[in-house]
Design a protein around this motif. Sequence first.
Motif, PDB file in Angstrom:
ATOM      1  N   ARG A  70       0.804  -1.101  -0.218  1.00 28.97           N
ATOM      2  CA  ARG A  70      -0.024   0.011  -0.100  1.00 28.97           C
ATOM      3  C   ARG A  70       0.907   1.263  -0.078  1.00 28.97           C
ATOM      4  O   ARG A  70       0.508   2.173  -0.654  1.00 28.97           O
ATOM      5  N   TRP A  77      -2.558   5.680  -6.634  1.00 29.14           N
ATOM      6  CA  TRP A  77      -3.583   5.049  -5.931  1.00 29.14           C
ATOM      7  C   TRP A  77      -5.072   4.798  -6.875  1.00 29.14           C
ATOM      8  O   TRP A  77      -5.768   4.138  -6.467  1.00 29.14           O
ATOM      9  N   PHE A  83      -6.925   0.050  -1.920  1.00 29.65           N
ATOM     10  CA  PHE A  83      -7.381   1.328  -1.058  1.00 29.65           C
ATOM     11  C   PHE A  83      -8.923   1.333  -1.010  1.00 29.65           C
ATOM     12  O   PHE A  83      -9.689   0.942  -1.903  1.00 29.65           O
TER      13      PHE A  83
END
Length: 157
Positions: A70, A77, A83
Amino acid sequence: MDTRLNFFATRTGAQVIKGLMALGKDLKGMPLPVATQELVSLRVSQINGCAVCLDMHTKEAAAAGESALRVNLVAAWREATVFTEAERAALALAEEGTRVADGAGGVSDEVWAKAAEHYDDEQLAALVTLISFMNMANRANIITRQPAGDYVAGQFH
């Protein structure tokens, strides 16, 4: 790279840094998930190119249990599936709040509304404060060429 200014060596710099460190500590205790705080801090610092803040928040994210995957995908993203929708809304707000000079309208109503779907007013206040704080910290570090690489998680909090 040599730093241009040691903030701690001046009365004014030390006073300001002490206040900023207190604000940073207060932000950690606000009602915004730690993962979101670190992801937002990383994204703002990536956009601004602040190596010392990237060093700090990469290590803080890892210490908070954030996965390397992450952390490494924050820059991409939009295309990453790791996410949550809330984190995506926070990252979009962080980007538009950081790139205010790139868009004549600042933060769009659409991005704000998406953030407001996932965060209450207390969390939005924390998020806006964090984004603003990170932009200020990035700029101070970049202007003075603060070196990166030696930060230890928890050093300032």
